[in-house]
Design a protein around this motif. Sequence first.
Motif, PDB file in Angstrom:
ATOM      1  N   SER A 164       0.812  -1.220   0.000  1.00 19.06           N
ATOM      2  CA  SER A 164       0.000   0.000   0.000  1.00 19.06           C
ATOM      3  C   SER A 164       0.843   1.266   0.000  1.00 19.06           C
ATOM      4  N   ALA A 165       2.154   1.152  -0.077  1.00 20.77           N
ATOM      5  CA  ALA A 165       3.015   2.343  -0.076  1.00 20.77           C
ATOM      6  C   ALA A 165       2.677   3.231  -1.270  1.00 20.77           C
ATOM      7  N   GLY A 166       2.468   4.500  -1.016  1.00 21.79           N
ATOM      8  CA  GLY A 166       2.149   5.447  -2.081  1.00 21.79           C
ATOM      9  C   GLY A 166       0.735   5.324  -2.600  1.00 21.79           C
TER      10      GLY A 166
ATOM     11  N   ALA B 209      -9.671   8.900   3.742  1.00 15.76           N
ATOM     12  CA  ALA B 209      -8.650   8.360   2.847  1.00 15.76           C
ATOM     13  C   ALA B 209      -7.537   7.828   3.741  1.00 15.76           C
ATOM     14  N   ILE B 210      -7.201   6.534   3.627  1.00 17.77           N
ATOM     15  CA  ILE B 210      -6.218   5.936   4.522  1.00 17.77           C
ATOM     16  C   ILE B 210      -5.042   5.393   3.730  1.00 17.77           C
ATOM     17  N   THR B 211      -3.855   5.555   4.306  1.00 19.31           N
ATOM     18  CA  THR B 211      -2.626   5.048   3.697  1.00 19.31           C
ATOM     19  C   THR B 211      -1.868   4.244   4.751  1.00 19.31           C
ATOM     20  N   GLY B 212      -0.861   3.490   4.307  1.00 18.13           N
ATOM     21  CA  GLY B 212      -0.001   2.764   5.241  1.00 18.13           C
ATOM     22  C   GLY B 212      -0.712   1.630   5.944  1.00 18.13           C
ATOM     23  N   PHE B 213      -1.585   0.914   5.259  1.00 17.79           N
ATOM     24  CA  PHE B 213      -2.318  -0.205   5.857  1.00 17.79           C
ATOM     25  C   PHE B 213      -1.842  -1.523   5.260  1.00 17.79           C
ATOM     26  N   LYS B 214      -2.184  -2.599   5.938  1.00 21.29           N
ATOM     27  CA  LYS B 214      -1.935  -3.943   5.440  1.00 21.29           C
ATOM     28  C   LYS B 214      -3.260  -4.672   5.307  1.00 21.29           C
ATOM     29  N   CYS B 215      -3.296  -5.674   4.439  1.00 24.48           N
ATOM     30  CA  CYS B 215      -4.501  -6.470   4.226  1.00 24.48           C
ATOM     31  C   CYS B 215      -4.285  -7.883   4.767  1.00 24.48           C
ATOM     32  N   SER B 216      -5.339  -8.425   5.345  1.00 24.50           N
ATOM     33  CA  SER B 216      -5.322  -9.817   5.791  1.00 24.50           C
ATOM     34  C   SER B 216      -6.713 -10.395   5.581  1.00 24.50           C
TER      35      SER B 216
ATOM     36  N   SER C 150     -10.321 -11.633   6.274  1.00 29.45           N
ATOM     37  CA  SER C 150     -11.328 -11.239   7.267  1.00 29.45           C
ATOM     38  C   SER C 150     -11.948 -12.487   7.889  1.00 29.45           C
ATOM     39  N   PRO C 151     -11.838 -12.654   9.219  1.00 28.95           N
ATOM     40  CA  PRO C 151     -12.402 -13.860   9.850  1.00 28.95           C
ATOM     41  C   PRO C 151     -13.928 -13.873   9.856  1.00 28.95           C
ATOM     42  N   SER C 152     -14.561 -12.724   9.589  1.00 30.95           N
ATOM     43  CA  SER C 152     -16.029 -12.665   9.654  1.00 30.95           C
ATOM     44  C   SER C 152     -16.673 -12.509   8.286  1.00 30.95           C
ATOM     45  N   ALA C 153     -15.905 -12.649   7.213  1.00 29.07           N
ATOM     46  CA  ALA C 153     -16.445 -12.404   5.878  1.00 29.07           C
ATOM     47  C   ALA C 153     -17.621 -13.314   5.557  1.00 29.07           C
ATOM     48  N   SER C 154     -17.542 -14.564   5.978  1.00 28.53           N
ATOM     49  CA  SER C 154     -18.626 -15.506   5.669  1.00 28.53           C
ATOM     50  C   SER C 154     -19.896 -15.174   6.427  1.00 28.53           C
ATOM     51  N   LYS C 155     -19.765 -14.414   7.529  1.00 30.28           N
ATOM     52  CA  LYS C 155     -20.944 -14.086   8.336  1.00 30.28           C
ATOM     53  C   LYS C 155     -21.523 -12.725   7.976  1.00 30.28           C
ATOM     54  N   ASP C 156     -20.667 -11.709   7.781  1.00 33.36           N
ATOM     55  CA  ASP C 156     -21.192 -10.376   7.536  1.00 33.36           C
ATOM     56  C   ASP C 156     -21.349 -10.045   6.057  1.00 33.36           C
ATOM     57  N   GLY C 157     -20.836 -10.932   5.153  1.00 34.48           N
ATOM     58  CA  GLY C 157     -21.028 -10.712   3.727  1.00 34.48           C
ATOM     59  C   GLY C 157     -20.200  -9.589   3.150  1.00 34.48           C
ATOM     60  N   ARG C 158     -19.208  -9.106   3.899  1.00 32.80           N
ATOM     61  CA  ARG C 158     -18.389  -8.002   3.411  1.00 32.80           C
ATOM     62  C   ARG C 158     -17.173  -8.544   2.661  1.00 32.80           C
ATOM     63  N   HIS C 159     -16.204  -7.666   2.383  1.00 36.18           N
ATOM     64  CA  HIS C 159     -15.034  -8.010   1.585  1.00 36.18           C
ATOM     65  C   HIS C 159     -14.284  -9.178   2.245  1.00 36.18           C
ATOM     66  N   PRO C 160     -13.742 -10.109   1.435  1.00 35.83           N
ATOM     67  CA  PRO C 160     -13.039 -11.268   2.026  1.00 35.83           C
ATOM     68  C   PRO C 160     -11.766 -10.883   2.785  1.00 35.83           C
ATOM     69  N   PHE C 161     -11.251  -9.672   2.559  1.00 33.26           N
ATOM     70  CA  PHE C 161     -10.063  -9.220   3.281  1.00 33.26           C
ATOM     71  C   PHE C 161     -10.430  -8.012   4.144  1.00 33.26           C
ATOM     72  N   GLN C 162      -9.595  -7.732   5.131  1.00 31.93           N
ATOM     73  CA  GLN C 162      -9.781  -6.557   5.965  1.00 31.93           C
ATOM     74  C   GLN C 162      -8.503  -5.731   5.977  1.00 31.93           C
ATOM     75  N   MET C 163      -8.649  -4.422   6.172  1.00 31.49           N
ATOM     76  CA  MET C 163      -7.499  -3.524   6.253  1.00 31.49           C
ATOM     77  C   MET C 163      -7.117  -3.341   7.717  1.00 31.49           C
ATOM     78  N   GLU C 164      -5.809  -3.327   7.990  1.00 31.86           N
ATOM     79  CA  GLU C 164      -5.301  -3.181   9.352  1.00 31.86           C
ATOM     80  C   GLU C 164      -4.298  -2.023   9.398  1.00 31.86           C
ATOM     81  N   LEU C 165      -4.459  -1.155  10.405  1.00 31.16           N
ATOM     82  CA  LEU C 165      -3.577  -0.003  10.577  1.00 31.16           C
ATOM     83  C   LEU C 165      -2.870  -0.119  11.916  1.00 31.16           C
ATOM     84  N   GLN C 166      -1.533  -0.177  11.876  1.00 30.87           N
ATOM     85  CA  GLN C 166      -0.730  -0.253  13.084  1.00 30.87           C
ATOM     86  C   GLN C 166       0.356   0.827  13.043  1.00 30.87           C
ATOM     87  N   GLU C 167       0.756   1.269  14.224  1.00 28.82           N
ATOM     88  CA  GLU C 167       1.663   2.415  14.315  1.00 28.82           C
ATOM     89  C   GLU C 167       2.990   2.166  13.616  1.00 28.82           C
ATOM     90  N   GLU C 168       3.493   0.913  13.663  1.00 25.55           N
ATOM     91  CA  GLU C 168       4.807   0.639  13.088  1.00 25.55           C
ATOM     92  C   GLU C 168       4.821   0.785  11.563  1.00 25.55           C
TER      93      GLU C 168
END
Length: 796
Positions: A35-37, A102-109, A111-129
């Motif tokens: 997600s850089a840039g 608008a978010i930058t500097g995130f990682k994707c993994s 989503s453990p709840s995708a099958s239940k909530d019907g949302r995107h199969p991946f989730q975005m994660e924002l951590q300070e490092e």
Amino acid sequence: MPLLTLKDSDGAFEAQLPGSLRRLRLGDLHPSMDSAGRYFLGHVLLNFPTTILGNGQMLFKAVLAEPVTGTSPPKTSAINTVFFGAVAEECGMFIRQGDLLAITGFKCSESPSASKDGRHPFQMELQEENAPTVYVYVKAQTTTFMLTEPSVPKPGYAYTPLSKLQVGTIVNVFAVVKHFKAPFRTKGTDYCSAVTIVDPSDVKLTCNIFNGNCDALPKISKIGDIVRFHRLKIQEYKTEKQGTPGAGFSSVTFDGTVGAAVMPRTSSKSFSFSYEDSTTVTALRRWASAHLPPPPSPVTLSTVQPMAYFDLTCQLVGKAEVDCCTFLLKVWDGTKCLHPHTKVRVETGALVGDEGFIYKLRNLTVDVLVFDNHARTAESLMVGCFIRINSLHVKSQTSNISEEVETPCLDFLLHGGTGYGRGITILPESNSDVLELQRTLDLKLLDLDDHMNIEEAPSCGLDGTAMEPTHKELVPMSKDPVSLPSVSLPRCQQSSATVITAHHHMNTTSLKDIQNMKAPQKYRIRAQLMEFEPQRINESIKLYCSNCQSLQDVPDEEELDMILQNRAATAVKPGLLNLALCRSSTVKRENQDGSPVVLYFLKCGRWETPQDRLLMIEGGTMQEIYQLSEKFHSVVPVTTEGKHLSFPDFSAPFLIQGKRCYYGCRRCSSLKSIQDRYVLTEKDSLDPDVISRALGIVLLQCVLVMKLTFNDGTDLLDAYLWDTSEQFFHISAAEVLSNDAVREKLQGIMKKLCPPEAKLEDHPWLECCIKSYNVKDEINSTICYQIFDTVVVEDA
């Protein structure tokens, strides 16, 4: 972590972003991407309260949706976004529903709840490092706020600004509480809640809300709360407009604190709440914080001064009756009163509360004397609840501590009457003030534990009388302990089929330890559901009377048919009555020699169609009544007594609306003759509450009662689920009886929580809040447990 705000006055949102950034779409997101840039643009569709994980790390979750045309983004265009640590702390305080990010500097993994909530199969994660940046688009605030002209169309309900109200109309309003009185009993049988509301149209309105059930009044806890009133009738009183409940009136209350979770508070069993409602609440909060005087700084026990009147937010740890019109409340708020204060002496055995806990807090509690009309409210409070005492008086009196020295001693008094808003309000545990208070209390308890072991505390001479349960018949059944087989994953890594909605600060307690502790207390548990009762879902629905606190079974259709057949066989042959209230007609049954069916049609020219009418029937079967209820709005079974009509008895429903049956309490009702019950001819009288009051009937409520047996590998524990069962399942108890789809949904939930054919080790784990209470009879005392502040995970 930089959280940057961009204003619409400086141009379009994306035009203000750094030119080196390129936009990512939902289809571009993948765990292997960099997600850089790059940035992702989305509206905040949902945001959840900030929580603290078991490792002490803070977590904030939001659901972002790509901007699309239409009233609200579809679920399939949404993605779960999780913020951790310092990122969560900063974003959780500022980001709200409806914001454009608008978010930058995130990682994707994944989503453990995708099958239940019907949302995107991946989730975005924002951590300070990862050095993320979050840009928030802030639109300029205007001084006008037209609820009837929102930027996004609102289906279903239109809301009228207070400046546009007309006498004689029934309206829906959204407003801010400027002043209120805690509910109080009127000179009649009703309770009243008086509230003054304001909105951005710069007009205030006083509303007097009446109801025979105090719990049905608006759940207002402080000035600044947001209220939503549906079907409010506008009247004129002393040349001023005034709001009163119209037919079908309902109210929903929200915390008015900017940044607090948008959690509706209402006693209604079913109510609508949309994304647009959440946006309106957020807008009203911001308007109130900018245009209304700030609320006074909260007064704590450590800052209270003699001869003052103030509002105290506190927790109840003990209570006792002093005399017929005076009640004692022992309360604390985590701070220590710096002035000497009176300790009220009561008879041995009169004090309700945990003896050890009261002794532990002996230097932090104050004794509040509650008088007259507030004594009944104080008596009904449950030890451990959070309350706000409005207009509490601190009176100074002289106390001799020696022959030479006199020192002022404080009395904490809640005088009778309702002037200046005097009263006691029970606060929900999701209230922002309660959450802050709970953190203060937890820190204070940890500090006390460092200095004193409660098990070694000497007796303080209190009896510690246990609280009586709401239902004495709810006594758990004992079972032999069952060892729990080992599982493949540590429990902390296994997903839970239920989640708690409060008390996240509490550590998990094993069932074995709970069994050895005194009551009343609250716990957080993680266990598996071993079995539940009753197995037949329909049998879990009971009829509850809030007056006498009795429970009774709901008769099934076979029982109702038998009741009506026996009644018809023993009844005197009905005859037509010519009443001023109604006109009658006889219906002959085809191929049947039984007694005739007599229909009584209420006379009211304003009812133009059968769907708006109330019909009374004598001599009909349950099947015939159901057929009539498909055509007429309300059907009331009656019988003739001489020249009068009356309600027969309480073994069958007194009112049928569609497939919904309404029952009355045999103990508390005082039947009135239907003759001359002209209130039934009013067009606005089709509400069950209105009909029941006209007939002198105390309406029974449908509640869902279950006993769940938990096993966590250390012991078994039976816990009851009843007064919070509708929140637990997200289901209306009444609809379980009348709606096949709802009943099947509840059956499906129970099958997933406790699979009938699976081994215990294959059952899902449940995380629950439970509280203990004492059940006493003339001989024995038993500790029971009840589930609260817990909900089933969606599609669990």
